[in-house]
Design a protein around this motif. Structure first.
Motif, PDB file in Angstrom:
ATOM      1  N   ALA A 279       0.831  -1.203   0.000  1.00 41.76           N
ATOM      2  CA  ALA A 279       0.000   0.000   0.000  1.00 41.76           C
ATOM      3  C   ALA A 279       0.864   1.251   0.000  1.00 41.76           C
ATOM      4  N   GLU A 280       0.245   2.371  -0.339  1.00 43.48           N
ATOM      5  CA  GLU A 280       0.889   3.679  -0.243  1.00 43.48           C
ATOM      6  C   GLU A 280       0.360   4.434   0.973  1.00 43.48           C
ATOM      7  N   VAL A 281      -0.939   4.329   1.207  1.00 49.74           N
ATOM      8  CA  VAL A 281      -1.560   4.904   2.397  1.00 49.74           C
ATOM      9  C   VAL A 281      -2.315   3.796   3.114  1.00 49.74           C
ATOM     10  N   VAL A 282      -2.210   3.758   4.441  1.00 49.62           N
ATOM     11  CA  VAL A 282      -2.918   2.775   5.252  1.00 49.62           C
ATOM     12  C   VAL A 282      -3.926   3.501   6.135  1.00 49.62           C
ATOM     13  N   GLN A 298       0.190  -1.611  18.010  1.00 49.12           N
ATOM     14  CA  GLN A 298       1.150  -2.472  17.323  1.00 49.12           C
ATOM     15  C   GLN A 298       0.965  -2.407  15.804  1.00 49.12           C
ATOM     16  N   ILE A 299      -0.294  -2.329  15.351  1.00 51.79           N
ATOM     17  CA  ILE A 299      -0.548  -2.210  13.905  1.00 51.79           C
ATOM     18  C   ILE A 299      -0.017  -0.875  13.399  1.00 51.79           C
ATOM     19  N   ALA A 300      -0.272   0.213  14.152  1.00 47.27           N
ATOM     20  CA  ALA A 300       0.220   1.537  13.748  1.00 47.27           C
ATOM     21  C   ALA A 300       1.741   1.554  13.684  1.00 47.27           C
ATOM     22  N   ASP A 301       2.388   0.902  14.650  1.00 48.40           N
ATOM     23  CA  ASP A 301       3.852   0.843  14.650  1.00 48.40           C
ATOM     24  C   ASP A 301       4.364   0.052  13.455  1.00 48.40           C
ATOM     25  N   LEU A 302       3.663  -1.025  13.108  1.00 54.45           N
ATOM     26  CA  LEU A 302       4.043  -1.822  11.931  1.00 54.45           C
ATOM     27  C   LEU A 302       3.952  -0.976  10.658  1.00 54.45           C
ATOM     28  N   VAL A 303       2.882  -0.191  10.531  1.00 54.02           N
ATOM     29  CA  VAL A 303       2.709   0.668   9.362  1.00 54.02           C
ATOM     30  C   VAL A 303       3.865   1.665   9.263  1.00 54.02           C
ATOM     31  N   ALA A 304       4.246   2.245  10.414  1.00 55.12           N
ATOM     32  CA  ALA A 304       5.351   3.214  10.427  1.00 55.12           C
ATOM     33  C   ALA A 304       6.667   2.539  10.050  1.00 55.12           C
ATOM     34  N   ARG A 305       6.909   1.339  10.584  1.00 54.15           N
ATOM     35  CA  ARG A 305       8.160   0.639  10.274  1.00 54.15           C
ATOM     36  C   ARG A 305       8.237   0.239   8.799  1.00 54.15           C
ATOM     37  N   GLU A 306       7.074  -0.014   8.197  1.00 57.17           N
ATOM     38  CA  GLU A 306       7.049  -0.336   6.761  1.00 57.17           C
ATOM     39  C   GLU A 306       7.158   0.916   5.895  1.00 57.17           C
ATOM     40  N   GLY A 307       7.090   2.104   6.534  1.00 56.70           N
ATOM     41  CA  GLY A 307       7.258   3.346   5.791  1.00 56.70           C
ATOM     42  C   GLY A 307       6.031   3.800   5.029  1.00 56.70           C
ATOM     43  N   ARG A 308       4.837   3.380   5.463  1.00 61.31           N
ATOM     44  CA  ARG A 308       3.612   3.783   4.775  1.00 61.31           C
ATOM     45  C   ARG A 308       3.005   5.024   5.436  1.00 61.31           C
ATOM     46  N   ALA A 309       2.277   5.831   4.659  1.00 60.48           N
ATOM     47  CA  ALA A 309       1.521   6.951   5.216  1.00 60.48           C
ATOM     48  C   ALA A 309       0.322   6.401   5.979  1.00 60.48           C
ATOM     49  N   LEU A 310      -0.076   7.099   7.050  1.00 56.67           N
ATOM     50  CA  LEU A 310      -1.103   6.562   7.950  1.00 56.67           C
ATOM     51  C   LEU A 310      -2.192   7.591   8.214  1.00 56.67           C
ATOM     52  N   VAL A 311      -3.446   7.118   8.189  1.00 52.34           N
ATOM     53  CA  VAL A 311      -4.605   7.883   8.633  1.00 52.34           C
ATOM     54  C   VAL A 311      -5.386   6.994   9.589  1.00 52.34           C
ATOM     55  N   ARG A 412       8.640   8.855  -0.233  1.00 51.44           N
ATOM     56  CA  ARG A 412       7.825   7.627  -0.129  1.00 51.44           C
ATOM     57  C   ARG A 412       8.448   6.535   0.732  1.00 51.44           C
ATOM     58  N   PRO A 413       8.742   6.745   2.015  1.00 55.70           N
ATOM     59  CA  PRO A 413       8.561   7.958   2.813  1.00 55.70           C
ATOM     60  C   PRO A 413       9.771   8.887   2.682  1.00 55.70           C
ATOM     61  N   PRO A 414       9.632  10.154   3.143  1.00 54.55           N
ATOM     62  CA  PRO A 414      10.774  11.066   3.095  1.00 54.55           C
ATOM     63  C   PRO A 414      11.973  10.512   3.863  1.00 54.55           C
ATOM     64  N   THR A 415      13.105  10.380   3.167  1.00 53.43           N
ATOM     65  CA  THR A 415      14.315   9.797   3.754  1.00 53.43           C
ATOM     66  C   THR A 415      15.470  10.777   3.540  1.00 53.43           C
ATOM     67  N   PHE A 416      16.144  11.110   4.636  1.00 55.89           N
ATOM     68  CA  PHE A 416      17.213  12.105   4.601  1.00 55.89           C
ATOM     69  C   PHE A 416      18.546  11.467   4.989  1.00 55.89           C
ATOM     70  N   VAL A 417      19.617  12.012   4.424  1.00 56.77           N
ATOM     71  CA  VAL A 417      20.971  11.554   4.747  1.00 56.77           C
ATOM     72  C   VAL A 417      21.753  12.746   5.273  1.00 56.77           C
ATOM     73  N   ALA A 446       2.517  13.183  10.201  1.00 57.74           N
ATOM     74  CA  ALA A 446       1.675  12.021   9.897  1.00 57.74           C
ATOM     75  C   ALA A 446       2.334  10.962   9.022  1.00 57.74           C
ATOM     76  N   VAL A 447       3.592  11.152   8.651  1.00 53.40           N
ATOM     77  CA  VAL A 447       4.277  10.128   7.862  1.00 53.40           C
ATOM     78  C   VAL A 447       5.574   9.754   8.578  1.00 53.40           C
ATOM     79  N   PRO A 448       6.032   8.511   8.436  1.00 49.65           N
ATOM     80  CA  PRO A 448       7.319   8.141   9.029  1.00 49.65           C
ATOM     81  C   PRO A 448       8.465   8.821   8.303  1.00 49.65           C
TER      82      PRO A 448
END
Length: 467
Positions: A279-282, A298-311, A412-417, A446-448
């Motif tokens: 998915a792109e948004v969960v 736990q589901i919300a944490d899983l969504v964040a760890r997978e890097g998906r946007a969450l509502v 997707r999600p925003p990743t910085f170095v 709202a996004v990881p």
């Protein structure tokens, strides 16, 4: 477009196995337990160069229309009405049963084309069942083994005439749809290049996921009811909201891992987890009367760890009395319990009545845009300079850590170095401070977020200066 075929038959004759064989992937759940499939599930099928839409269905059973089995049968009958041809499966090892004969009569009454398939026909054991299938009155049966891939050439020949009919229909429809402009030239409808947004609806069992999707679609597309755990497969349906194409994924309810013991439920939960990853948004459905239980977190944490946007959707909001106080309490809980997706939108709604769906989709589109956002490198480093001046990294073992440069690696999600003199020594608390600063400065709520610390120098510094 090509034609649509629905796989029909009593429970446990191999319908989902054939579906997986035709789509070329193990999408539908398969188990020896009868009645695994409940909703109708579409997929893109292929045999050689023959492409068509296939629909997996629940096993046909005689039952009270109000019961779960009766509602499953209604889903199957809807698939028969939708399809151009029905693939009627029997088990060649068992032969023709009274239930097969009953549903053969049903298919004859519908009056649509039927291709009779004798599955599990490998070896001598199935030969007698193949001959017995003639008694159903649908002509010569196609003998196959869906599990081993035997008989696919014969199935190809049986389905090829339906592709030709579909092509002829398309040509006729195309002639009706062509418009003529004022200069005499043909005007063809524009094709929207935008891809559909993939949205997975997840949550605990009986949170109202299927009910919400049915209300969105305006039809009883998915099986619902008071029984917990009705949905087993992750079902994909297409929807359009304000001219934007949405690909909705209904998923099985996810209970605590310790409570998932049966093999079938493990398969269902595994299918739901795959839907989150693709998915792109969960949308996490919570029961507003029992919000933020441990499993929800736990589901919300899983969504964040997978890097998906969450509502987060607060379902059954119509049952809440003091709504203003309840919303204030829920926002405080979300900020405290879900810091990894700080600012996640909470949308009150009722999946049954449809109130709040427009608000849900508005917030979903905002989060989707944030998930795809890119921050210019110049703006990032201007912000970083201000942060370092206000709160520089701490000294570790008597040596100051230097942060030299930052860039966005991807969205997707925003990743910085960030390039750092001693990344291994930088305290985790300071990394969190930077992440929270990025959220606030560039409105990345709202996004990881991902922040990777690397050892290196500014790649844009002049090489001679570094020497």
């Amino acid at each position: 477009m090509s034609f649509t075929a629905a796989i029909i038959g009593r429970p446990n004759v191999g319908k989902s196995t054939l579906f997986n064989r035709l789509v070329g992937a193990k999408i539908a759940l398969v188990d020896d337990t009868p009645g695994v499939t409940r909703d109708r599930r579409p997929g893109e099928a292929r045999i050689g160069d023959l492409y068509f839409t296939i629909i997996d269905t629940a096993g046909l059973e005689e039952a009270d229309p109000a019961s779960l089995e009766g509602r499953m049968r209604a889903q199957t009958e809807a698939a028969i009405a939708e399809a151009d041809v029905s693939l009627f499966l029997i088990d060649a090892r068992v032969g023709v049963t009274p239930v097969d004969e009953h549903f053969a009569d049903l298919l004859r009454r519908v009056g649509k084309p039927v291709v009779l398939i004798a599955n599990k026909a490998e070896g001598k054991v199935g030969e007698e069942g193949v001959m017995e299938a003639y008694s159903l009155g649908f002509g010569e049966p196609v003998a196959i083994s869906a599990e081993h891939g035997q008989g696919m050439a014969d199935l190809f020949n049986a389905l090829l005439p339906f592709e030709i009919r579909a092509e002829e229909t398309d040509e006729e429809e195309g002639e009706d749809e062509v418009l003529i402009g004022p200069d005499g030239e043909e005007i063809f409808p524009e094709i929207d290049p935008a891809k559909p947004i993939k949205v997975a609806i997840v949550g605990r069992p009986n949170a109202g996921k299927s009910t919400l999707i049915n209300t969105m679609l305006g039809e009883e597309r998915l099986l619902t009811g008071p029984e917990a755990g009705i949905t087993r497969d992750s079902i994909s349906v297409d929807w359009v909201w304000r001219d934007r194409r949405i690909n909705l994924f209904d998923t099985a309810g996810m209970r605590k891992k310790a409570r998932v013991e049966q093999k079938l439920e493990k398969l269902s939960v595994g299918d739901a987890l795959r839907s989150i990853r693709f998915a792109e948004v969960v949308v996490l459905m919570l029961d507003a009367t029992m919000p933020f239980e441990k499993q929800d977190l736990q589901i919300a944490d899983l969504v964040a760890r997978e890097g998906r946007a969450l509502v987060i959707a607060l379902n059954k909001w119509d049952l809440i009395e003091d709504r203003q106080k309840a919303m204030a309490d829920l926002r405080e809980m979300a900020e405290r319990l879900l810091p990894q997706v700080r600012g996640v939108p909470l949308v009150p709604l009722s999946g049954l009545t449809g109130s709040g769906i427009d608000k849900l989709m508005t917030e979903l589109m905002k989060v989707y845009a944030t998930w795809n956002r890119r921050v210019p490198t110049a703006a990032l480093n201007k912000w970083l300079a201000g942060v370092l001046e206000h709160h520089p990294p701490p000294a570790v073992s008597g040596r100051r850590i230097k942060l030299r440069y930052m860039t966005q690696h991807k969205a997707r999600p925003p990743t910085f170095v960030a390039f750092c003199s001693r990344p291994e020594a930088l305290p985790e608390a300071y990394t969190r401070y930077l992440v929270n600063g990025l959220r606030e400065a560039f409105d990345l709520t709202a996004v990881p977020l991902r922040l990777i610390m690397r050892k290196g120098e500014n790649p844009y510094d002049d090489k001679d200066k570094r020497r």
